[in-house]
Enzyme design. Structure first.
Site, short mmCIF file in Angstrom:
data_model
loop_
_atom_site.label_atom_id
_atom_site.label_comp_id
_atom_site.label_asym_id
_atom_site.label_seq_id
_atom_site.Cartn_x
_atom_site.Cartn_y
_atom_site.Cartn_z
N THR A 11 -2.89 19.48 39.83
CA THR A 11 -3.93 18.80 39.04
C THR A 11 -4.68 17.77 39.88
O THR A 11 -5.91 17.78 39.94
CB THR A 11 -3.27 18.11 37.82
OG1 THR A 11 -2.49 19.08 37.13
CG2 THR A 11 -4.29 17.53 36.89
N ALA A 31 -18.69 5.48 52.26
CA ALA A 31 -17.66 5.43 53.30
C ALA A 31 -18.28 5.16 54.67
O ALA A 31 -17.61 4.73 55.60
CB ALA A 31 -16.89 6.75 53.33
N LYS A 100 3.61 7.62 41.88
CA LYS A 100 4.31 6.36 41.53
C LYS A 100 5.80 6.40 41.85
O LYS A 100 6.40 5.37 42.17
CB LYS A 100 4.13 5.98 40.06
CG LYS A 100 4.47 7.08 39.08
CD LYS A 100 3.24 7.64 38.51
CE LYS A 100 3.42 9.08 38.14
NZ LYS A 100 2.23 9.63 37.53
N GLU A 185 3.65 14.61 33.14
CA GLU A 185 4.33 14.92 34.40
C GLU A 185 4.87 16.34 34.33
O GLU A 185 5.00 16.92 33.24
CB GLU A 185 5.51 13.95 34.59
CG GLU A 185 5.09 12.49 34.73
CD GLU A 185 4.16 12.28 35.90
OE1 GLU A 185 4.55 12.58 37.04
OE2 GLU A 185 3.02 11.83 35.69
N ASP A 196 8.25 7.00 33.68
CA ASP A 196 6.97 6.89 34.38
C ASP A 196 6.42 5.46 34.25
O ASP A 196 6.05 4.83 35.25
CB ASP A 196 6.01 7.92 33.76
CG ASP A 196 4.62 7.88 34.36
OD1 ASP A 196 4.43 8.40 35.46
OD2 ASP A 196 3.72 7.30 33.71
N LYS A 200 5.82 2.36 37.11
CA LYS A 200 4.52 1.69 37.24
C LYS A 200 4.66 0.17 37.08
O LYS A 200 4.05 -0.59 37.83
CB LYS A 200 3.54 2.26 36.21
CG LYS A 200 3.13 3.70 36.56
CD LYS A 200 2.40 4.36 35.40
CE LYS A 200 1.90 5.76 35.76
NZ LYS A 200 1.42 6.51 34.59
N1 HSE Z 1 2.06 11.41 33.22
C1 HSE Z 1 1.30 10.24 33.53
C2 HSE Z 1 0.72 9.68 32.25
C3 HSE Z 1 0.21 10.61 34.48
O1 HSE Z 1 0.76 10.37 31.22
O2 HSE Z 1 0.26 8.57 32.23
C4 HSE Z 1 -0.50 9.44 35.09
O3 HSE Z 1 0.34 8.69 35.88
#
Ligand code: HSE
Length: 399
Positions: A11, A31, A100, A185, A196, A200
């Site tokens: 993706t 850039a 992450k 994910e 997740d 973060k």
């Molecule tokens: N799986 C993660 C989310 C993707 O749904 O936020 C982005 O980090």
């Protein structure tokens, strides 16, 4: 011309290739040089896609090609991403990553290598998808002591909770929809169980305090136990259930937690719906700030990765300092933190009142086989002890 390699054509990787082509002219202007994808590393072949002529299956080709100045890591997971990224940095190639899991686990070490080599390791896309939050923390809010960061950091779960709340949809169906839209994910357990968001908030806390925060030490709860009944109670109270990741500076250091919370309409994150993410930041000089936008998905994430590539190209052979040392930060015990708790129990109102004397009973028309109540503010430790005495707890959600 700057030659780059993209690791992973999933993706995010395919999004990066697509946007580099789509916005080629403006990206080149910003850039100061043309950025050209020389290789894409993937295990698969893409026979009917023009990308096929750039596909390689052997990482050695990229690592040993001196023409490659930048490696984009979009594979996800810790290995082999860590081995590949470390090798690229040691070979003097800057890296931009959206990963992450990699940044939370090995960020300090990879930042160190980049500094030693006078190159850059950048990871804007690892938190908040397309929302700029890493760069603001690292370069715009540097006058402040950041005292709080609270975020909706996972698009999948926010999308799911919003759909469940607006449409009364079923948990399994909304998860399938989020996966189909490319938010989730590879293994959605990381989304729904809060892992997740945990990685973060660990990254954001590390950046704020300049030390390594071990994500394993952050108390983490997901949304997999949230039910339609909980949502009915939340609505009755004018609240919304959101998966919040929080990090606070306290007298004893930093406290961090990931958990679903029932927040009031006055809360700055109450109106953050769907796949959107938002991060509330409180600094001792700045006061409050909010960062809001597309938190997951192919193009928003590619936008952040490409911004990193452009920054890298603008700073070739010059390291941009990131103050995140490998010295570990001990988080304070989450059981000492306090909040109000929403509870559902099979016990009667009288039994609840005997233990939670100041509890506010919440009555929802049609639900009469249990007692729902909000406690006054109390510590996690005191709540746990009182809840054990009450017994028959069906649900607890922090408020
Ligand atoms: N799986 C993660 C989310 C993707 O749904 O936020 C982005 O980090």
């Amino acid at each position: 011309m700057i030659k780059i390699a993209v690791l992973g054509y999933g993706t995010i990787g395919s999004g990066v290739v697509e946007v580099l082509e789509k916005n080629k002219e403006s990206i080149t202007k910003r850039a100061g040089d043309e950025i050209s994808v020389k290789y894409v590393l993937d295990l698969r072949d893409f026979e009917n896609d023009p990308i096929q002529k750039k596909i390689v299956h052997d990482y050695n080709i990229i690592a040993e090609d001196e023409e490659i100045a930048v490696v984009v890591e979009a594979m996800g997971g810790v290995e082999p991403a860590y081995t590949f990224v470390k090798r690229a940095l040691l070979a003097g190639k800057s890296v931009a990553t959206s990963n992450k899991a990699l940044v939370a686990k090995h960020g300090a070490e990879l930042i160190d290598i980049a500094r030693e080599k006078s190159i850059n390791f950048m990871f804007e896309a690892s938190v908040g998808g397309g929302i700029p939050i890493i760069r603001p923390l690292n370069s715009s809010l540097t006058a402040d002591e950041i005292e709080e960061i609270t975020g909706i950091l996972n698009g999948t779960t926010n999308y799911m909770l919003t759909k469940m709340s607006n449409e009364g949809s079923d948990y399994a169906d909304v998860l399938k929809e989020a996966q189909a839209k490319g938010y989730a994910e590879a293994d959605p357990t990381a989304d729904v169980e809060g892992h997740d968001a945990c990685r973060k908030i660990a990254i954001l806390t590390s950046l704020v305090c300049g030390r390594q925060v071990d994500f394993e030490e952050i108390h983490t709860e997901g949304i997999s136990k949230i039910t339609a009944t909980d949502i009915k109670y939340a609505k009755q109270m004018g609240r919304a259930i959101k998966l919040l990741a929080t990090s606070r500076k306290t007298e004893n250091g930093y406290a961090a937690m990931v958990a679903p919370r029932m927040i009031t309409a006055e809360h700055p994150l109450y109106n953050v719906n769907g796949v959107f993410n938002a991060i509330f930041v409180h600094g001792n000089v700045l006061g409050d700030a909010m960062f809001y936008g597309s938190g997951a998905g192919k193009l928003p994430t590619a936008s952040a990765v490409i911004a990193d590539i452009i920054d890298i190209v603008k700073h070739l052979h010059k390291n941009i300092l990131v103050a995140w040392s490998s010295k570990k930060l001990e988080l304070s015990d989450y059981e000492k933190s306090s909040c109000r708790f929403f509870v559902r129990t099979a016990k009667s109102e009288e039994e609840v009142k005997k233990i939670f004397t100041d509890a506010e009973i919440i009555r929802v028309p049609g639900i009469d086989d249990e007692t729902g109540f909000l406690t006054q503010e109390m510590s996690e430790y005191d709540y746990k002890e009182a809840a054990e005495r009450l017994g028959e707890i069906r649900q607890m959600i922090r408020a």
